[in-house]
Motif scaffolding. Structure first.
Motif, PDB file in Angstrom:
ATOM      1  N   CYS A 122      19.389  -5.047 -50.553  1.00 29.89           N
ATOM      2  CA  CYS A 122      20.107  -5.216 -49.282  1.00 29.89           C
ATOM      3  C   CYS A 122      19.374  -4.573 -48.111  1.00 29.89           C
ATOM      4  O   CYS A 122      19.658  -4.895 -46.954  1.00 29.89           O
ATOM      5  CB  CYS A 122      21.529  -4.687 -49.398  1.00 29.89           C
ATOM      6  N   LYS A 123      18.426  -3.687 -48.396  1.00 28.83           N
ATOM      7  CA  LYS A 123      17.600  -3.131 -47.317  1.00 28.83           C
ATOM      8  C   LYS A 123      16.799  -4.237 -46.630  1.00 28.83           C
ATOM      9  O   LYS A 123      16.462  -4.121 -45.453  1.00 28.83           O
ATOM     10  CB  LYS A 123      16.651  -2.057 -47.850  1.00 28.83           C
ATOM     11  N   ILE A 124      16.514  -5.306 -47.358  1.00 25.65           N
ATOM     12  CA  ILE A 124      15.826  -6.450 -46.750  1.00 25.65           C
ATOM     13  C   ILE A 124      16.686  -7.019 -45.625  1.00 25.65           C
ATOM     14  O   ILE A 124      16.180  -7.349 -44.549  1.00 25.65           O
ATOM     15  CB  ILE A 124      15.508  -7.523 -47.821  1.00 25.65           C
ATOM     16  N   ILE A 125      18.000  -7.079 -45.850  1.00 28.29           N
ATOM     17  CA  ILE A 125      18.921  -7.547 -44.805  1.00 28.29           C
ATOM     18  C   ILE A 125      18.896  -6.572 -43.626  1.00 28.29           C
ATOM     19  O   ILE A 125      18.855  -6.986 -42.469  1.00 28.29           O
ATOM     20  CB  ILE A 125      20.353  -7.700 -45.357  1.00 28.29           C
ATOM     21  N   TYR A 134      19.849  -0.232 -40.275  1.00 27.15           N
ATOM     22  CA  TYR A 134      19.551   1.187 -40.496  1.00 27.15           C
ATOM     23  C   TYR A 134      20.199   2.055 -39.417  1.00 27.15           C
ATOM     24  O   TYR A 134      20.746   3.110 -39.693  1.00 27.15           O
ATOM     25  CB  TYR A 134      18.039   1.439 -40.480  1.00 27.15           C
ATOM     26  N   ILE A 135      20.119   1.596 -38.186  1.00 21.05           N
ATOM     27  CA  ILE A 135      20.646   2.361 -37.039  1.00 21.05           C
ATOM     28  C   ILE A 135      22.150   2.576 -37.176  1.00 21.05           C
ATOM     29  O   ILE A 135      22.688   3.588 -36.712  1.00 21.05           O
ATOM     30  CB  ILE A 135      20.282   1.649 -35.716  1.00 21.05           C
ATOM     31  N   MET A 136      22.834   1.666 -37.858  1.00 20.72           N
ATOM     32  CA  MET A 136      24.276   1.794 -38.070  1.00 20.72           C
ATOM     33  C   MET A 136      24.640   3.144 -38.694  1.00 20.72           C
ATOM     34  O   MET A 136      25.734   3.654 -38.475  1.00 20.72           O
ATOM     35  CB  MET A 136      24.780   0.669 -38.983  1.00 20.72           C
ATOM     36  N   ALA A 137      23.723   3.726 -39.460  1.00 19.79           N
ATOM     37  CA  ALA A 137      23.989   5.012 -40.124  1.00 19.79           C
ATOM     38  C   ALA A 137      24.265   6.117 -39.103  1.00 19.79           C
ATOM     39  O   ALA A 137      24.909   7.115 -39.429  1.00 19.79           O
ATOM     40  CB  ALA A 137      22.822   5.406 -41.023  1.00 19.79           C
ATOM     41  N   GLY A 138      23.818   5.939 -37.893  1.00 16.97           N
ATOM     42  CA  GLY A 138      24.074   6.926 -36.856  1.00 16.97           C
ATOM     43  C   GLY A 138      25.442   6.795 -36.210  1.00 16.97           C
ATOM     44  O   GLY A 138      25.873   7.677 -35.466  1.00 16.97           O
ATOM     45  N   LEU A 146      23.836  -0.508 -43.191  1.00 18.32           N
ATOM     46  CA  LEU A 146      24.372  -1.793 -43.629  1.00 18.32           C
ATOM     47  C   LEU A 146      24.227  -1.963 -45.140  1.00 18.32           C
ATOM     48  O   LEU A 146      25.170  -2.376 -45.822  1.00 18.32           O
ATOM     49  CB  LEU A 146      23.665  -2.940 -42.896  1.00 18.32           C
ATOM     50  N   HIS A 147      23.061  -1.624 -45.686  1.00 13.87           N
ATOM     51  CA  HIS A 147      22.848  -1.791 -47.130  1.00 13.87           C
ATOM     52  C   HIS A 147      23.756  -0.866 -47.944  1.00 13.87           C
ATOM     53  O   HIS A 147      24.140  -1.201 -49.057  1.00 13.87           O
ATOM     54  CB  HIS A 147      21.364  -1.606 -47.503  1.00 13.87           C
ATOM     55  N   ASP A 148      24.124   0.298 -47.390  1.00 12.30           N
ATOM     56  CA  ASP A 148      25.071   1.187 -48.072  1.00 12.30           C
ATOM     57  C   ASP A 148      26.466   0.567 -48.093  1.00 12.30           C
ATOM     58  O   ASP A 148      27.184   0.670 -49.088  1.00 12.30           O
ATOM     59  CB  ASP A 148      25.142   2.547 -47.370  1.00 12.30           C
TER      60      ASP A 148
END
Length: 159
Positions: A122-125, A134-138, A146-148
Motif C-alpha cells: 500500500c506504500k505504492i499507493i 505519507y504526509i497524512m501521518a502528520g 494512508l498505507h497504515d
C-alpha cells in the motif's frame, strides 16, 4: 496498549535511513546486472545507425525495458525488506529501530507476514498520491499514513 504514536518527522528520518540501506543493497544487485548489460549494449552501439527510425525505436524500447525492470526490482527489494523486518520479532526496519519505533496492528500486536506485506504494498499507493499518503501521518489522530489506514497498522514509539 501503547498510544505513543510516532509522528511524521520521526517516520521521515526512518525512511531516509532505510532508503540508504536499500540503496546499498540495490547497488549490489544492480551494478553487476548493469555492467553485464552495458558491455553487450556498448558492442551493439558500434553497429547501430540511429538515423534509422527502426533502430532508434529499438534503442528506446531497450532503454524503457531496462528502466521498467529496474523499477520493478527496486520496488520488490524495498517491499520485501520492510515486510520481513516489520513482521519479524523486531517489528521495525533498521531506520525505525534506530529511532525507537515499531510497527503494530491496531491492538498493539505484532504484524504477521501477510499484514506487513499489505502495508508495504500500500506504500505504492501512498507514493502515487504525490506523497500525500505519507504526509497524512502528520495530520491524523493516530499519526497514520494512508498505507497504515488501509492495512490497519500503527507506528509507535517504543515504551
Amino acid at each position: 496498549m501503547n498510544t505513543n504514536y510516532a509522528g511524521f518527522w520521526l517516520r521521515f528520518v526512518a525512511i531516509i535511513i532505510d532508503g540508504i540501506i536499500i540503496g546499498v543493497v540495490q547497488s549490489f544487485v544492480f551494478v553487476p546486472i548493469l555492467a553485464a548489460l552495458g558491455l553487450g549494449f556498448a558492442n551493439s552501439m558500434d553497429t547501430m545507425d540511429l538515423s534509422d527510425p527502426n533502430q532508434a525505436a529499438g534503442l528506446m524500447a531497450s532503454i524503457s525495458a531496462m528502466m521498467g525492470g529496474y523499477w520493478i526490482l527496486s520496488i520488490t527489494i524495498s517491499v520485501l525488506y520492510s515486510t520481513f523486518m516489520e513482521s519479524s520479532k523486531l517489528q521495525a526496519t533498521v531506520g525505525k529501530l534506530a529511532l525507537g519505533l515499531k510497527v503494530t496492528d491496531l491492538q498493539g500486536g505484532k504484524l504477521d507476514f501477510s499484514k506487513a506485506l499489505v502495508r508495504n504494498l500500500c506504500k505504492i499507493i501512498s507514493n502515487f498520491t504525490l506523497l500525500v499518503g505519507y504526509i497524512m501521518a502528520g495530520f491524523t489522530e493516530k499519526k497514520q499514513a494512508l498505507h497504515d489506514m488501509i492495512a490497519s497498522t500503527l507506528v509507535l514509539k517504543k515504551s
